[in-house]
Enzyme design. Structure first.
Site, mmCIF file in Angstrom:
data_model
loop_
_atom_site.group_PDB
_atom_site.id
_atom_site.type_symbol
_atom_site.label_atom_id
_atom_site.label_comp_id
_atom_site.label_asym_id
_atom_site.label_seq_id
_atom_site.Cartn_x
_atom_site.Cartn_y
_atom_site.Cartn_z
ATOM 1 N N HIS A 1 0.844 -1.196 0.000
ATOM 2 C CA HIS A 1 0.000 0.000 0.000
ATOM 3 C C HIS A 1 0.877 1.243 0.000
ATOM 4 O O HIS A 1 2.045 1.202 0.383
ATOM 5 C CB HIS A 1 -0.933 0.017 1.212
ATOM 6 C CG HIS A 1 -0.219 -0.024 2.530
ATOM 7 N ND1 HIS A 1 0.251 -1.193 3.073
ATOM 8 C CD2 HIS A 1 0.110 0.947 3.419
ATOM 9 C CE1 HIS A 1 0.839 -0.952 4.232
ATOM 10 N NE2 HIS A 1 0.771 0.353 4.467
ATOM 11 N N CYS B 1 1.852 3.756 11.751
ATOM 12 C CA CYS B 1 2.795 3.233 10.763
ATOM 13 C C CYS B 1 3.096 4.343 9.768
ATOM 14 O O CYS B 1 2.402 5.358 9.743
ATOM 15 C CB CYS B 1 2.238 1.998 10.062
ATOM 16 S SG CYS B 1 0.777 2.307 9.040
#
Length: 736
Positions: free
Chosen positions: A65, A247
């Site tokens: 991603h 993250c």
């Protein structure tokens, strides 16, 4: 806004054998639907994200991603591999691959949808249903949430409970499993194929049945056990944990770690856990009362935790975000052990501004660059204001204005010389702050507010001993280091209140002052004088080569660190009341080269607009104004979309302009302003000629390079509109 995933974005027979091939196969589906505008550019962003940290997860899941400027809307593609693809997960290859594409400016609503998907991936029923899906439409509906996954079947021989008792049975099984294996990681409860292990009813990853507290995506309310209520039934107070997950991209791992921690807390039975997800969709800070009542803290993060000081003084476990996904139960056990032993974190500073905005695992080289850029970014406004005022003073009052008496003693309202002297003297005062501000904010970048006092003091001493710009750099770094050292010394609780306002400023300023006055000040002052003498002695070929080098640096990263180094080098030379002729030539070369890239892109889009996308042609109109104003960043949209052609072309033109400016002997007293300060430039016509030459070189090179591109392969979704060379039967694509 179209649906985030459709049947066209699902490949149930993904034949790729590497993660790169898998990402390309799924990205091609996005490009075919117009959701990715530049396939190679998007895949480069995916690879860059993958390089930060592998995206494989336990349980056979891969989630490549990224956020990318080449994505038009939040999009998800799903692929199912029969052989498995290695995404770096500890337990082996992944058979379920989700490619998540988010635009650079994705809206919060769609990012929230992506975060919900990430949480669903921790649900064994969801992944099992995807593995069993027999057509693309069914898989897409499952991912969208249009079709709930079927409940997991009861294991053979276990004796299925009646419907009314299913929730209790599930709770009892989860509690029993948790008691038997208290430290087993939550994802390991599920087999590689996503089905519950024999004897389980879904393991710790199974969401509670309706009517229970803390469903699959629900954070337990304060005071609620969030699990089987065994603690409440026994009258014991639950062990309260607050957690933060984050993250680098803030799309997937952030929310998966949160879900895993919440699942592990429910399975433990006597644990209440509340998670703050610091993701791309923003975050809501935990209630201070919840933080205050917490018995322990878990940080599962790969970027700095924002406002980390809220959790000081509590038992803390600090790990990477993937540990929050794969070792959630272990982390809970670890923080409980620390609480029992009375281990707490010190109430130290929450980290410097650089650390709060940086990336996890940065080396000292990267941090040093950020510290220096912190000082430079605060210094530049003083340079611009002071430099322009001094230049305006010279323009109005003539070149003898620097010898005018103080305007406090002599100011005539109707005399231009007095106004010129006023502007010159105001500018001189502004320039007097340059080195202290540089030093102060380098120290601030290292140690936050406690670094300001010793940094400013060290910078002021640098001016006093004529150590100049180099002395300011050294003073800032020393001040930040001294403060960080003091903060690591254990301090009695009774003295902590006066540390930031009395003790740290006193000790750090004394140490920095001693070092600057007695130890390193004189050598730095000698080095500063040597550099100034060298610049004043530059003539002929040496000056031309320096101009070309500065031009290359100004155009290398278009406002980035290399550009700022060249600009700071130039402004340091004129940051005095009477700069040397060589310093003013360097400033002229730097500003001229910095104007070239945006002006050249504007010219190229005007001359050969069909080589550029519609968006780039629109950006080209604005680039005329940005380039004329000396804003190099005006070329960034072009460089971001086609760096291998735009950046080399810009550097070529910048080098030509810098060399010609030095050859012509153009001088500049103002550090900014573009064409608006041409009246303040020495040899203005030759100066403009140097800029025009560089603009033409860059525009010509970028047009040639873009004209040499090969047509895009069929199926990429690119619409060609540029005629091919004579004799060819294909057309050039709009974008490479």
């Amino acid at each position: 806004m179209s649906e985030m995933i459709t049947a066209d974005l699902v490949d149930l027979d993904l034949s790729a054998d590497t993660k790169e091939a898998a990402a390309r196969a799924l990205a091609e589906r996005m490009a075919a639907l117009g959701r990715v505008t530049d396939l190679d550019g998007f895949l480069a962003d995916v690879a860059a994200r993958e390089a930060q940290m592998p995206t494989g997860l336990d349980g056979g899941i891969g989630i490549p991603h990224c956020r990318s400027a080449h994505v038009t809307e939040p999009t998800l593609a799903f692929g199912r591999s029969g052989t498995g693809i290695d995404f770096g997960a500890p337990d082996g290859p992944a058979d379920l691959i989700f490619l998540i594409a988010a635009p650079a400016g994705a809206d919060d609503a769609h990012l929230t949808i992506l975060s919900s998907l990430a949480r669903q991936l921790m649900n064994a029923e969801f992944t099992s249903a995807l593995r069993a899906a027999d057509d693309a439409a069914t898989a897409a509906a499952l991912v969208r949430g249009d079709r709930p996954p079927p409940p997991a079947a009861a294991p053979a021989g276990s004796g299925a409970s009646a419907p009314d008792d299913s929730a209790a049975a599930s709770n009892a099984a989860a509690s029993a499993d948790a008691a038997a294996v208290p430290s087993a990681p939550a994802p390991d409860r599920t087999g590689q194929d996503g089905t519950p292990a024999p004897g389980e009813t879904g393991g710790v990853d199974t969401p509670p049945a309706p009517g229970e507290t803390g469903g699959a995506d629900t954070t337990p309310a304060p005071g609620d056990t969030g699990g089987a209520d065994t603690a409440a039934a026994g009258g014991a107070r639950p062990f309260r944990i607050v957690a933060v997950t984050s993250c680098p991209t803030g799309i997937a791992h952030t929310y998966m770690a949160a879900e895993s921690l919440e699942n592990a807390g429910r399975a433990a039975g006597d644990v209440e856990i509340v998670v703050e997800t610091q993701g791309s969709a923003g975050f809501t800070r935990l209630d201070p009362a919840v933080v205050a009542a917490a018995d322990g803290v878990i940080f599962a993060h790969d970027v700095p935790v924002r406002d980390k000081d809220r959790f000081a003084g509590k038992p803390t476990v600090d790990v990477g975000v993937k540990a929050g996904i794969s070792r959630a139960a272990e982390l809970i056990s670890e923080v409980r052990g620390k609480a029992e032993r009375g281990e707490v974190t010190a109430g130290s500073a929450p980290g410097s501004p650089v650390e709060r905005t940086g990336e996890s695992g940065e080396g000292y080289g990267t941090k040093l660059r950020k510290w220096l850029m912190s000082g430079v970014s605060y210094m530049v406004p003083f340079v611009a204001a002071g430099g322009l005022l001094i230049a305006l003073g010279f323009a109005i009052g003539g070149y003898q204005v620097n010898k005018a008496p103080s305007v406090m003693d002599h100011f005539m309202w109707m005399q231009a010389d007095s106004w010129g002297a006023l502007f010159f003297q105001i500018g001189g005062v502004a320039f007097g702050f340059l080195v202290p501000v540089l030093a102060g904010y380098i120290a601030y970048g290292m140690a936050d507010r406690p670094g300001l006092v010793p940094g400013f003091v060290g910078g002021a001493i640098s001016l006093t001993i004529n150590a100049g710009f180099l002395g300011g750099l050294a003073a800032g770094l020393i001040a930040g280091g001294v403060v960080l050292g003091i903060q690591r010394v254990p301090i009695p609780a009774a003295l902590r209140g006066i540390m930031p306002v009395v003790v740290i400023p006193l000790i750090s300023a004394a140490i920095v002052g001693f070092l600057m006055f007695v130890v390193i000040g004189k050598p730095i002052a000698s080095a500063q004088k040597g550099m100034t003498d060298w610049l004043n002695g530059l003539t002929g070929t040496n000056a031309v080569l320096l101009g070309a080098l500065l031009g290359l640096m100004m155009c290398f990263d278009l406002g980035g660190p290399v550009n700022k180094v060249a600009y700071t080098f130039a402004t340091a030379g004129i940051a005095v009341a009477s700069p040397s002729d060589s310093a003013m030539k360097i400033m002229a070369a730097v500003m001229a080269a910095g104007m070239v890239p945006p002006l050249a892109m504007a010219l190229a889009t005007t001359v050969r607009g069909r080589l550029f996308t519609p968006t780039e042609r629109e950006n080209g109109k604005a680039a005329w104004v940005l380039g004329a104003s000396f804003i190099s960043e005006g070329a960034i949209p072009f460089a971001a979309g086609d760096p291998l052609r735009v950046i080399p072309a810009s550097m070529a033109g910048g080098a030509v302009t810098g060399a010609l400016s030095m050859t012509f002997g153009a001088t500049l007293r103002a550090p900014h302003g573009g064409i608006f300060v041409v009246p303040l430039i020495g040899s203005p016509f030759l100066y403009l000629l140097a800029i025009a030459a560089g603009v033409c070189v860059t525009a010509a090179v970028v047009i040639v390079l873009k004209g040499m591109r090969r047509p895009a392969p069929e199926g990429t979704g690119t619409v060609p509109d540029v005629p091919a060379p004579a004799g060819g039967g294909t057309k050039e694509p709009v974008a490479a």
